[in-house]
Structures are given as structure tokens and as C-alpha cells.
Write an enzyme that holds these catalytic residues in place. Structure first.
Site, PDB file in Angstrom:
ATOM      1  CG  HIS A   1      28.994 104.138   9.112  1.00 43.94           C
ATOM      2  ND1 HIS A   1      29.600 105.131   8.380  1.00 43.94           N
ATOM      3  CD2 HIS A   1      28.663 104.688  10.303  1.00 43.94           C
ATOM      4  CE1 HIS A   1      29.654 106.244   9.102  1.00 43.94           C
ATOM      5  NE2 HIS A   1      29.083 105.998  10.271  1.00 43.94           N
TER       6      HIS A   1
ATOM      7  CB  CYS B   1      26.580 108.210   8.906  1.00 45.53           C
ATOM      8  SG  CYS B   1      26.769 108.524  10.689  1.00 45.53           S
TER       9      CYS B   1
ATOM     10  CD  GLU C   1      30.827 103.284   5.528  1.00 45.01           C
ATOM     11  OE1 GLU C   1      31.143 104.196   6.326  1.00 45.01           O
ATOM     12  OE2 GLU C   1      29.653 103.108   5.133  1.00 45.01           O
TER      13      GLU C   1
END
Length: 216
Positions: A196, A88, A198
Site C-alpha cells: 500500500h 493491493c 498510501e
């Protein structure tokens, strides 16, 4: 293998750490996942992750306020060649400049500027927030095994700015949000995702696993 997630006061550190630990377990990898603000630990790491959330200027300021951190990143990534992943705003910081609120110099590892997303259709909302598929511009090991285009897996985005890349050879994937938006870049041992991983479920887990195995 030691993977270091850089803590400079701006990043989704808990989620990032948990995602990398899960990927390492599923790979039966012996990777040690460490979150640290210690430049010496970053300098010695085998792999480095730079997360980031918020405004470009704030993140760049936070990174520079950690004594010796930008120098440690240069030593490890640019000189020693440690595999690197920016996430990001952590990817955006690789640009030459951020143009979010005035002009702020970036790390200048990748040619280009961070600019506002400008959809062709004014009804398209900014920030870009939600799930999108990826449109690969070229092959890359981090995307191996990840279905793309309209029927592919989805990645999670939340941002109002993106990195307008100066050299399209550095562009790995785009997505669509009222027009083309940079989703992923790479050059040599350096890679970055606007989304993202994650938070991107199976796409993110597969990309993280690919990063743990990556030998640029």
C-alpha cells in the site's frame, strides 16, 4: 491533469486520496485528484488508480457491478494508454484468474494467477502483515530514487494472496515472506503494487510522486 481513483465499493479511498494530494502538493503539481464511480470520468482521466482491499472475488464482483466500469478501464488504459496504478487487490485484479475461493476470472491484463502465499517455513505467519524492503527484479521509473534490498526503505503489506506472474518480464520487484512474494509489476502504461503506497510513508510518497510524473 486529472487523476481518478476508482470507487467500486472496495478500497482505502480516503487514505489513497490524501496520499496522492500530498504528493501533488509536494511536487507543486496542478493535478486534480478525484474519487469517482462514474465510468465516463474514468474514461476521460489522464491517470487512473485502482485500489482494493478484501477478497479477490468480492472486489471483482464489485467492479463488474458498476455499469460500464470495466469497459471504461479498457478504453482508458488499454486503448488510450492512460498511466494506471493498481494497489493491493487492485493490482491482483489485473491477473487472468483469482484462486482464492474457487476460480474467478480477472481483468486478464497481466498473465498469471492470484494464489495463496505458501511460506517454506510453516512458522511464518499468514497473512503477511507488516513492513518489508523491496528486491527489484529490473529498473522501473516508479522505483526511481527509492533505496531497496536489505538497507532500503520499507513498504507496508497486508495480504494472504499474491499474483504469481506468468511472464517474468512483467515482474518489477519482489519481497520475502518465507519465500518470494510478488511486490510490484508493470507492463507498458500499467503498473501495480501489492503493498500500500498510501500507507508506506516515504517509500509510498516517492512512488506516488514518480507515478504523477510517469510518462510511459
Amino acid at each position: 491533469m486529472k487523476l481518478t481513483i476508482v470507487d467500486y465499493g472496495s478500497g482505502n479511498l480516503h487514505s489513497a486520496r490524501k496520499a496522492f494530494e500530498r504528493a501533488a502538493r509536494e511536487l507543486s503539481s496542478s493535478a486534480a485528484i478525484e474519487v469517482t464511480a462514474d465510468p465516463d470520468a474514468v474514461r476521460e482521466a489522464d491517470r487512473i488508480v485502482l485500489p482494493g482491499v478484501g477478497a479477490f472475488a468480492d472486489c471483482m464482483k464489485g467492479l463488474r457491478l458498476v455499469p460500464g466500469m470495466t469497459e471504461a478501464l479498457d478504453d482508458a488504459v488499454k486503448r488510450r494508454g492512460a498511466p494506471f496504478l493498481g494497489i493491493c487487490v487492485g493490482m491482483q485484479l489485473l491477473a487472468e484468474r483469482g484462486l482464492e475461493y474457487g476460480m474467478v476470472p480477472g481483468l486478464a491484463w497481466i498473465a498469471g494467477d492470484v494464489v495463496a502465499i505458501e511460506p517454506r517455513d510453516p512458522s511464518v505467519k499468514i497473512p503477511h502483515m507488516g513492513w518489508n524492503t523491496l528486491r527489484p527484479c529490473r529498473d522501473h521509473p516508479l522505483l526511481a530514487g527509492i533505496p531497496s534490498d536489505e538497507t532500503g526503505w520499507h513498504a507496508y503489506f497486508v495480504h494472504s494472496f499474491h499474483l504469481r506472474i506468468g511472464d517474468r518480464a512483467d515482474l518489477v520487484a519482489e519481497t520475502d515472506h518465507g519465500g518470494r512474494v510478488t511486490a510490484m509489476l508493470a507492463r507498458d502504461n500499467i503498473a501495480g503494487t501489492q503493498f500500500h503506497p498510501e500507507k508506506s510513508q516515504r517509500l509510498g510518497l516517492k512512488l506516488i510522486s514518480n507515478f504523477l510524473d510517469w510518462r510511459p
